[in-house]
Each structure stands twice: as C-alpha cells, then as structure tokens.
Design an enzyme around this catalytic site. Structure first.
Site, PDB file in Angstrom:
ATOM      1  N   HIS A 384     -31.103  -5.642  21.014  1.00  0.00           N
ATOM      2  CA  HIS A 384     -31.435  -6.080  19.652  1.00  0.00           C
ATOM      3  C   HIS A 384     -32.241  -7.364  19.611  1.00  0.00           C
ATOM      4  O   HIS A 384     -32.439  -7.907  18.517  1.00  0.00           O
ATOM      5  CB  HIS A 384     -30.157  -6.321  18.841  1.00  0.00           C
ATOM      6  CG  HIS A 384     -29.451  -5.075  18.426  1.00  0.00           C
ATOM      7  ND1 HIS A 384     -29.736  -4.422  17.257  1.00  0.00           N
ATOM      8  CD2 HIS A 384     -28.469  -4.360  19.029  1.00  0.00           C
ATOM      9  CE1 HIS A 384     -28.946  -3.363  17.146  1.00  0.00           C
ATOM     10  NE2 HIS A 384     -28.177  -3.301  18.221  1.00  0.00           N
ATOM     11  N   LYS A 576     -31.261 -13.172   4.440  1.00  0.00           N
ATOM     12  CA  LYS A 576     -31.009 -12.848   5.849  1.00  0.00           C
ATOM     13  C   LYS A 576     -30.292 -14.044   6.433  1.00  0.00           C
ATOM     14  O   LYS A 576     -30.227 -15.095   5.801  1.00  0.00           O
ATOM     15  CB  LYS A 576     -32.321 -12.601   6.599  1.00  0.00           C
ATOM     16  CG  LYS A 576     -33.391 -13.652   6.284  1.00  0.00           C
ATOM     17  CD  LYS A 576     -34.733 -13.364   6.925  1.00  0.00           C
ATOM     18  CE  LYS A 576     -35.503 -12.276   6.251  1.00  0.00           C
ATOM     19  NZ  LYS A 576     -35.554 -11.028   7.017  1.00  0.00           N
ATOM     20  N   ARG A 577     -29.762 -13.921   7.644  1.00  0.00           N
ATOM     21  CA  ARG A 577     -29.131 -15.081   8.259  1.00  0.00           C
ATOM     22  C   ARG A 577     -30.131 -16.220   8.354  1.00  0.00           C
ATOM     23  O   ARG A 577     -31.340 -16.002   8.460  1.00  0.00           O
ATOM     24  CB  ARG A 577     -28.595 -14.717   9.651  1.00  0.00           C
ATOM     25  CG  ARG A 577     -27.305 -13.937   9.594  1.00  0.00           C
ATOM     26  CD  ARG A 577     -26.174 -14.711   8.924  1.00  0.00           C
ATOM     27  NE  ARG A 577     -25.699 -15.756   9.788  1.00  0.00           N
ATOM     28  CZ  ARG A 577     -24.599 -15.682  10.542  1.00  0.00           C
ATOM     29  NH1 ARG A 577     -23.825 -14.616  10.481  1.00  0.00           N
ATOM     30  NH2 ARG A 577     -24.254 -16.681  11.332  1.00  0.00           N
ATOM     31  N   LYS A 582     -36.505 -16.955  11.763  1.00  0.00           N
ATOM     32  CA  LYS A 582     -36.758 -16.238  10.506  1.00  0.00           C
ATOM     33  C   LYS A 582     -37.551 -17.096   9.517  1.00  0.00           C
ATOM     34  O   LYS A 582     -38.052 -16.597   8.514  1.00  0.00           O
ATOM     35  CB  LYS A 582     -35.432 -15.783   9.895  1.00  0.00           C
ATOM     36  CG  LYS A 582     -34.724 -14.692  10.708  1.00  0.00           C
ATOM     37  CD  LYS A 582     -33.352 -14.358  10.114  1.00  0.00           C
ATOM     38  CE  LYS A 582     -32.576 -13.328  10.900  1.00  0.00           C
ATOM     39  NZ  LYS A 582     -33.004 -11.936  10.610  1.00  0.00           N
ATOM     40  N   THR A 684     -33.852  -5.034   9.001  1.00  0.00           N
ATOM     41  CA  THR A 684     -33.509  -3.881   8.161  1.00  0.00           C
ATOM     42  C   THR A 684     -33.543  -4.291   6.696  1.00  0.00           C
ATOM     43  O   THR A 684     -33.717  -3.438   5.825  1.00  0.00           O
ATOM     44  CB  THR A 684     -32.113  -3.323   8.507  1.00  0.00           C
ATOM     45  OG1 THR A 684     -31.180  -4.412   8.527  1.00  0.00           O
ATOM     46  CG2 THR A 684     -32.117  -2.614   9.837  1.00  0.00           C
ATOM     47  N   LYS A 688     -34.709  -2.190   3.159  1.00  0.00           N
ATOM     48  CA  LYS A 688     -33.945  -2.084   1.906  1.00  0.00           C
ATOM     49  C   LYS A 688     -34.803  -2.539   0.733  1.00  0.00           C
ATOM     50  O   LYS A 688     -34.821  -1.902  -0.331  1.00  0.00           O
ATOM     51  CB  LYS A 688     -32.697  -2.971   1.962  1.00  0.00           C
ATOM     52  CG  LYS A 688     -31.724  -2.666   3.071  1.00  0.00           C
ATOM     53  CD  LYS A 688     -30.710  -3.818   3.211  1.00  0.00           C
ATOM     54  CE  LYS A 688     -29.964  -3.752   4.529  1.00  0.00           C
ATOM     55  NZ  LYS A 688     -29.228  -5.005   4.827  1.00  0.00           N
TER      56      LYS A 688
HETATM   57  C1  LIG Z   1     -29.446  -5.912   5.739  1.00  0.00           C
HETATM   58  C2  LIG Z   1     -28.607  -7.124   5.840  1.00  0.00           C
HETATM   59  C3  LIG Z   1     -28.873  -8.064   6.830  1.00  0.00           C
HETATM   60  C4  LIG Z   1     -30.053  -7.947   7.776  1.00  0.00           C
HETATM   61  O1  LIG Z   1     -31.164  -8.536   7.143  1.00  0.00           O
HETATM   62  P1  LIG Z   1     -32.510  -8.868   7.989  1.00  0.00           P
HETATM   63  O2  LIG Z   1     -33.449  -9.331   6.917  1.00  0.00           O
HETATM   64  O3  LIG Z   1     -32.944  -7.603   8.602  1.00  0.00           O
HETATM   65  O4  LIG Z   1     -32.162  -9.924   8.946  1.00  0.00           O
HETATM   66  C5  LIG Z   1     -28.072  -9.178   6.910  1.00  0.00           C
HETATM   67  N1  LIG Z   1     -27.043  -9.364   6.055  1.00  0.00           N
HETATM   68  C6  LIG Z   1     -26.763  -8.489   5.071  1.00  0.00           C
HETATM   69  C7  LIG Z   1     -25.639  -8.770   4.149  1.00  0.00           C
HETATM   70  C8  LIG Z   1     -27.528  -7.341   4.934  1.00  0.00           C
HETATM   71  O5  LIG Z   1     -27.231  -6.462   3.977  1.00  0.00           O
END
Ligand SMILES: *Cc1c(COP(=O)(O)O)cnc(C)c1O
Length: 843
Positions: A384, A576-577, A582, A684, A688
């Site tokens: 990952h 995101k985190r 990022k 991901t 979304k």
């Molecule tokens: C989808 C999701 C992530 C991953 O987000 P990225 O932008 O791909 O890092 C992290 N936390 C939550 C709560 C999510 O739903």
C-alpha cells in the site's frame, strides 16, 4: 448525534404500535414485511432489552432495530455457511489489522432489501428513523484508506457471492476521537461499544489459544529427527466476535471474524497455584491489553512490541481457525492450497508466513519443502505504500523475545531463498544477496517484513497502475527481475452501496429514474447518464440535488460550530489523514494566497469558496499536528474578517470519520487530491468524491491518473510536477528557497504564516511548519508545485462561473467512474489471484 440516553426519547411511541398479542408476540417471525419488522423490533425491546416501548430511549430503539435486522441476516448467514460447507468450496481469507466499517444499520438495510419496510416500521412505531440511525457509533477499527478498503472489499465479496471470511482484531477502542482546543488536536478514547454492539455474535466455542514469548529448545525426537521445541511460553486466548456481512441483494452473507484477547485458564492457574493471586490478576490484565486499542499511526511504522503481539495474536488465531475449517472437510494437506487463498492487507499480517510454516512443521509434522509449497501457494500480499518510512521492520532482538521460533523460521526461509533462488539467478553475487536479504544488516539487525511478504507469496499487488509500475521500478525492482510474474496491479475501488446509494439518496434516486436500479451492482451502467450531461433539465436536477446536499452540510456545520456557510459557494473539500505527503499545507498556502489577494485588491474577483477539511493526525506526528493548528488558526481569522465579505470560509469539523465523510462527500464540488507525485499509492477518497459529482483538482499520482483517463482531460484539473519531474528536481538538489525568492506572492504568504498575525501575542506558533517548508528542505515539494496549483485553482474558479459547463463536468464525473467500484477490483482479485468462483445461495 445524541450521545446521552436520557435526552434520546423525543416523542412517545404511538399507542397502536403495541404488539398484536399485547407483548408476547411471535419470537420467530423473521419475515421481511413491515409488520414482521415491527413485531421483531418490539420483541427485542421487550425480550432482549427488558424495556417497555412507552419509555424506551432512542438508543434502545436503535439497539432493538439492529437486533431485528441481525435476526434476518443470521438466517441467511447460516444458510450461506451451510451451502459453503456442503459444497466444500474454496474460500478467500482477507487478513487485515484494520477494518474501517463506519455505521452498519443503513447499509445492512439497503443490502438486505429491508430499507423501506424498516424505515416505515419505525415511523409507525412513533420513531424518527434518521434520529434512531444516528444513535449508532462508528465502528472505527482502522486509520484511513487501508482499513476502509478492507471494509469495501467485504461488501463486494458478499455482493459477488464469493465465499470469503475477513479476519481482524476486536479492538475495545478504535481510532481516537478528535477534539480541537485552541486549534490544537486533542485525542480522546473512542468508546465505540458504549451502547454495546448488537451486530456481533461472540463465539467462545471457536476460541483459539496462542503462545508467545518463551524460548526454543533444540532437541532430537525418538527417531533422531531434529525437533525444535518452543517452551516457557505465555498463552493467550482469542475469542471470536462475528459480524455478518450481507451482500447487495442479500443472498450471500459472509462474516467478519474479529478476535478479542482473554487470559487463558492455564496461564492464570499456574501463577495462581503458586499463591500469586494478584500476579495472576495482573497477568490476566496483560492478556486483555493485547486487543485494547488500535494503533493510531498512519503511513509510518511505530515498532512497538505490543503491535507485533497484536499482529501475531490475530494471525495465529485466524490460521488455526482456517485449519480447523479445512480439517472438517479434508485430511490431505496437499489439498490445502486448493481450498484456501489468503490475502495479506499490507505487511501487518505478514507473520502469517512463518506462522503457517511453524504450524505445519512443528504441530502437523510436515517436511519443510511441503510446508513451504503450501505456505507460498496460499499467501498473497498487497502493498500500500511507496514511502520508505512506512515499510515495516522489526528488530531481531524484539522478534527473538516475542517470537523466538518464528525468528528461526525466518532465518531458514531467508537462507534457502538466498542460497537457492538468488544464487541460481545471480551466481556468486553477494551484493544481490545482501540487497534482497529478509534480514537487514545493522545494529540491531532488522526483519524486513515487505521482503518476507514478497518471498512468501504467490502474487504481490500494487493498488493503482502508477503505484504498481513504481513498485516494479523502485521498491521491488530486483524482486521483479527475479519473479517477473509475481507483481501485478489491482486498482482499488469503493463500494457504490455505501458511497452513493446510502450516502446520497437524492442523487441515487435521480440516477435510478434515468438508468434503472441495476447500477449499484453494475456501476458501469452510470455511463448512460453521460448522454444527459448537456441536457438543461437534467443538469438542473443534478445540480439541485448537489445544492440540497450542500445545504444539509451547511446546516450541520452551523449546528456543529456556529459557522455560517453559503451553499452557493464552491465547496472545496480535502478529507483524508493529515500527512505531509498529502499536502494539506499546500492547500493552506493557496487559501492564504486568496485571502491576501482579497485584502490587497478590493476588486479581486472570485467565486465565494468554502474550504472544508477533515483529518486526524497521528498523535505522535508533531508536524501534522502543527498543520492542523495552522488551518484552525487561519480559519479563526478568515471566518471572522468582515473585510472579505464572507468570500472565504474555512471549516474543519472535529473528528473526521466515515459518518462525517458520508455527509461531506455528497456536498463537495471540488475534490483536493494534491499529494506529491509518486507518494500516494492509490487513494480511494478521490473515487468517492468523483462518484458523487465532485471535480478533482489533483496531481498525476495514485489513482488520480486512472480517474483522469476515465473522465477525460476536460473533466479534471491536473497540475504539478509528475513523478519524473519530481525525480529530476530532487536529483538536481531541490532548494525550496529558489521558489520562495522568485515568487513574491509565495514569499508573502509564508512570511505571513511565520508572523504572529494568526496567533496574536503568540510567536512562532507555526515555526515547525514554516521551517519544514524552507530550512527543512520542503521534502514534499509544496513550493515547487505552488505556482501551478494556484494557476489551476484559477481555472477551477472560471469553470465554476460557467454553471452549464460545471454541471456537465460534474455529471461526466459521476457517469464515467464506474471502473472504481470495488466489485471490479474484487472480481480481478478473484480471477487473477484467488481463482475463486461465485457460489449461489438461493434466496
Ligand atoms: C475513504 C476514506 C479515507 C481514505 O481517503 P484518501 O483520500 O484516499 O486518503 C480515509 N478516511 C475515511 C474516513 C474514509 O472514508
């Protein structure tokens, strides 16, 4: 969300809701009608919770409803498992230290086909369905994308009727609850089982015992065969908690089995019999510590002993469980790989490789070669990350302390690998041997878990096309030469059931009206709405739904923090985190740039924008926490500065989690995917957001590349240095001052952030952030990408001004991202890695 039971019950239930026979009712009516649901809910209120409906609280209605739904899932679960058992099916086992499940009620209702009748049943019982559903705590047993991926995969596995089990840890506390105080992140425990977890079934009869610590005695058995013995171990018991996983359509119900640690009787009694009562209790407490809490580190490994114990604990329980299931139907070990495929979600469960070897050799008396063929035949590993600091390594002394027998086995695997395969491929090449060695030389020596995973697996996969190519080129280049067919790509996906059907009912209904109701299972069918992208009436419907979602989020923000935001503004979302790679700080530099422009040029034209953040920082990650505080402090100033007429707002709700994402994503106009090229494996969140009609502003990183391919260049905003350009800049010797000194606007905003303007009277509040960008060398190239980012943000602003153009682009995003359904991903795993066939369980 209502958290106190006392303030839960808003209105008394309707009188007519009494069960037909005055409370006795039919306990075994598990039909799918509204009336059956009503009866079941009332029965559970009475016979499970011992409550009268007249004074039941809202959270008790929630619990009773979950139990009523669970009854129906369990019937289908037992049927599914009976079919799988009878047909002796091949199964896939997904091993993951994290599952970020979120809430289950609404998704289970949709998947099981019980949504409307349960909603109506609750309404007729005098309850507000949405408020009842809002009682559920998130099951937050994961950090971010990796854990959410595991949850989406479980949904797709069941939906595709694939026989599969998820294995993980039943953490008592999931990812911490986040609060902000004076802009600082504060972490609080996540007591997610406060109200109990009605979804799970504890199964003490399937408990497993796990040994740890101790030492290895080298001895011969009575036939003179070398038989190492692992002795003086501690024993811990793993108790499974099972959660039903219902696929969309509801026929296959698989399960997620989470192991909770308990002290074993044997373990306690020894000490106890020696008169050490308090010591025994202390030891008991140690056992139960193992599954107490999820480690909240994202992308960086922490190297803590308890984490290694957690990994081994859940892997060992799971393997024993898998073997128990195999032995129920088979007796010949040579068949093991025919019936079982294991997927290791990152290296966290990599200890499965030496553990399976140990079980086969030490406990089932197989020869090394046979054991190795089985082990390597069943294990597969998903990588990952490309960040070197995120690659798990365990020190040899720690390994020796916790898992001495496994260390021996790893040494043996390594020696056979180096002297066998590596020697055969590169005879006499010692450099190659030390490069590929599972043991890294040094003081102390380290076990490289990623290398162990590659050597011990059939297939290794990356999670996006670009990521996989970079793995082949860099991290695993030499392994790729040695094993040219092992490394493959499995681009990530998301479940459209949670991330469109359930979270965006308005858009789902519109889509269903246009293309029918097949899309949640066949997301490519969304293609059909692309022909409406220019249609004014459809554009209006699509954008009216977006506006309503934005209004709903604005209402939430007002209630949550008192900040007013306008649904007419651009909702610019980065969720995101919090991590340097990022680049939330690049987003902040852009915000400061606009803020400065507005203050210095009264005629500066821009669409009003609301910058929306959601992020948790690892508690030990100081720079990430400094970035959080900087965003919060800039927000305080900007949101209260009457000079800019509300043109910019910044909202950063506390405690970002799945349930928050489900509110933010349907309301987003713009999706920030701005990682340094080559650092984000896939992402991901990007999928979304695009699915819900947000346009991406992003670098050519991770799955952004493939999103761009699908939606087309005209429907995405790409900026910044590419992977090749990043490499070139770095190899020339990157100096952020070159950019700082040659771009007066960039210099101005960094200097501004360095001043105490945003923290009056408090100096150097953001020194860590500013110095990392300058003296610290800006390791993630924010400054190198700044100018292009700001330029493309101006394109975004222009595009938004053209309402027709924006609507078309948004529709095209929703229409064209069908590829990113996790059903497609899981279909590929099933075909190319697991060789797994669907098994129909008749309804
Ligand atoms: C989808 C999701 C992530 C991953 O987000 P990225 O932008 O791909 O890092 C992290 N936390 C939550 C709560 C999510 O739903």
């Amino acid at each position: 969300m209502t958290t106190k039971a006392t303030k839960s019950k808003k209105s008394p239930a309707k009188k007519t809701a009494t069960a037909p026979d005055g409370g006795k009712a039919f306990r075994f009516d598990v039909g799918d009608s509204k009336e059956s649901m009503k009866t079941s809910i009332l029965n559970h209120l009475r016979y499970t919770l011992a409550r009268h409906e007249e004074n039941a609280t809202q959270d008790e209605w929630w619990t009773a409803t979950c139990y009523a739904v669970r009854d129906r899932l369990l019937d289908r679960f037992m049927k599914t498992q009976a079919v799988h058992h009878k047909q002796k099916v091949r199964r896939a086992y997904y091993l993951s230290l994290e599952y970020l499940m979120g809430r289950l009620l609404i998704n289970n209702l949709h998947n099981a086909g019980l949504f409307e009748q349960t909603r109506d049943a609750l309404t007729e019982l005098g309850q507000d369905f949405n408020e009842v559903a809002d009682e559920e705590a998130d099951m937050g047993l994961g950090n971010g994308g990796l854990g959410r991926l595991a949850a989406c995969f479980l949904d797709s596995l069941a939906t595709l009727d694939l026989p599969a089990v998820g294995y993980g840890i039943h953490y008592e506390f999931g990812l911490f609850r986040q609060k902000f105080r004076d802009g600082y992140q504060v972490e609080l425990p996540d007591n997610w089982m406060d109200k109990g977890c009605p979804w799970e079934v504890m199964r003490p009869n399937f408990a497993q015992e796990v040994k740890l610590y101790g030492r290895v005695e080298h001895q011969m058995d009575d036939k003179g065969v070398f038989k190492p013995k692992w002795v003086d171990t501690k024993t811990v018991e793993g108790v499974p908690f099972d959660i039903s996983i219902v696929g969309y359509g509801g026929e296959t119900v698989n399960f997620l089995r989470l192991w909770g640690a308990r002290s074993s009787d044997e373990f306690d009694l020894d000490t106890f019999n020696q008169g050490g009562y308090t010591e025994a209790v202390h030891e008991k407490a140690f056992s139960e510590t193992i599954t107490k809490v999820l480690y909240p580190n994202d992308s960086t490994e922490s190297g803590k002993e308890l984490r290694l114990v957690q990994q081994y604990f859940f892997v060992s329980c799971s393997l024993r469980d898998i073997i128990r299931r195999f032995e129920a139907n088979h007796s010949d070990w040579s068949e093991f790989a025919d019936y079982n495929a294991l997927q290791l979600n990152d290296t966290h469960p990599a200890i499965a490789i030496p553990e399976l070897m140990r079980l086969l050799i030490d406990e089932y008396a197989l020869e090394w070669d046979a054991a190795w063929e089985i082990t390597r035949g069943v294990c597969n590993y998903t990588n990952h990350t490309l960040l070197p600091e995120a690659l798990e390594k365990w020190s040899v002394p720690l390994f020796e302390k916790v898992l001495p027998r496994h260390l021996e086995i790893i040494y043996e695997i390594n020696s056979r690998f180096l002297q066998g395969e590596v020697e055969a491929k590169w005879p006499g090449d010692d450099a190659k041997k030390s490069e590929l060695s599972i043991i890294e030389e040094g003081n102390p020596k380290m076990v490289r878990m990623a290398y162990l995973s590659v050597v011990g697996s059939t297939k290794v996969n990356g999670v996006a096309a670009l990521h996989t190519e970079l793995l082949k080129k860099n991290l695993f280049a030499t392994f790729h030469e040695l094993y040219p067919n092992k490394l493959i790509n499995m681009t990530n996906g998301i479940t459209p059931r949670r991330w469109l059907l359930a979270c965006n009912p308005g858009l789902s209904e519109l889509i269903t009206k246009e293309v029918g109701d097949g899309w949640p299972k066949h997301l490519d069918e969304l293609q059909a709405i692309s022909k409406l992208a220019d249609n004014a009436a459809f554009q209006k419907k699509f954008m009216d739904i977006k506006r309503a979602n934005k209004q709903a989020f604005a209402d939430f923000v007002l209630e949550d923090s008192g900040t007013e935001i306008s649904p007419d503004a651009i909702f610019d979302v980065q969720i995101k985190r919090l991590h340097e790679y990022k680049r939330q700080h690049l987003n902040l530099l852009h915000i400061l740039t606009l803020y400065r422009r507005l203050l210095n040029d009264p005629d500066y034209e821009m669409n009003p924008r609301v910058f929306i953040f959601g992020a948790k920082a690892a508690p030990g990650y100081a720079l990430a926490k400094n970035i959080i505080r900087a965003i919060n402090k800039v927000a305080e100033k900007v949101n209260n500065d009457s000079r800019i007429n509300g043109k910019i707002k910044i909202v950063f709700p506390q405690n970002y989690r799945i349930t928050m994402a489900e509110k933010m994503i349907p309301a987003a106009d713009l999706s920030e995917q701005i990682s340094t090229a080559g650092k984000e494996a896939s992402g991901t969140g990007n999928m979304k957001l695009a699915l819900n009609g947000a346009l991406t502003i992003g670098t050519l990183d991770g799955a952004n590349v493939e999103i761009g391919e699908e939606v087309g260049d005209e429907n995405i905003f790409i900026f910044g240095n590419t992977v090749e350009q990043v490499e070139a800049i770095k190899s020339k010797g990157y100096n952020p001052y070159d950019y700082y000194n040659s771009n007066w606007e960039l210099k101005a905003v960094i200097d501004w952030l360095r001043s105490d303007y945003f923290t009056p009277g408090e100096h150097d509040a953001f020194a860590p952030l500013c110095s990392s960008l300058l003296e610290g060398g800006d390791p993630f190239l924010c400054l190198a990408d700044y100018a292009d980012y700001v330029r493309v943000q101006e394109d975004v602003d222009k595009a938004f001004s053209d309402k027709k153009r924006w609507a078309k682009m948004a529709i095209m995003n929703t229409a064209r991202v069908g590829k990113f359904s996790s059903d497609r991903t899981i279909g590929q795993y099933a075909e190319q890695i697991w060789h797994l066939k669907p098994v129909q369980v008749e309804a």
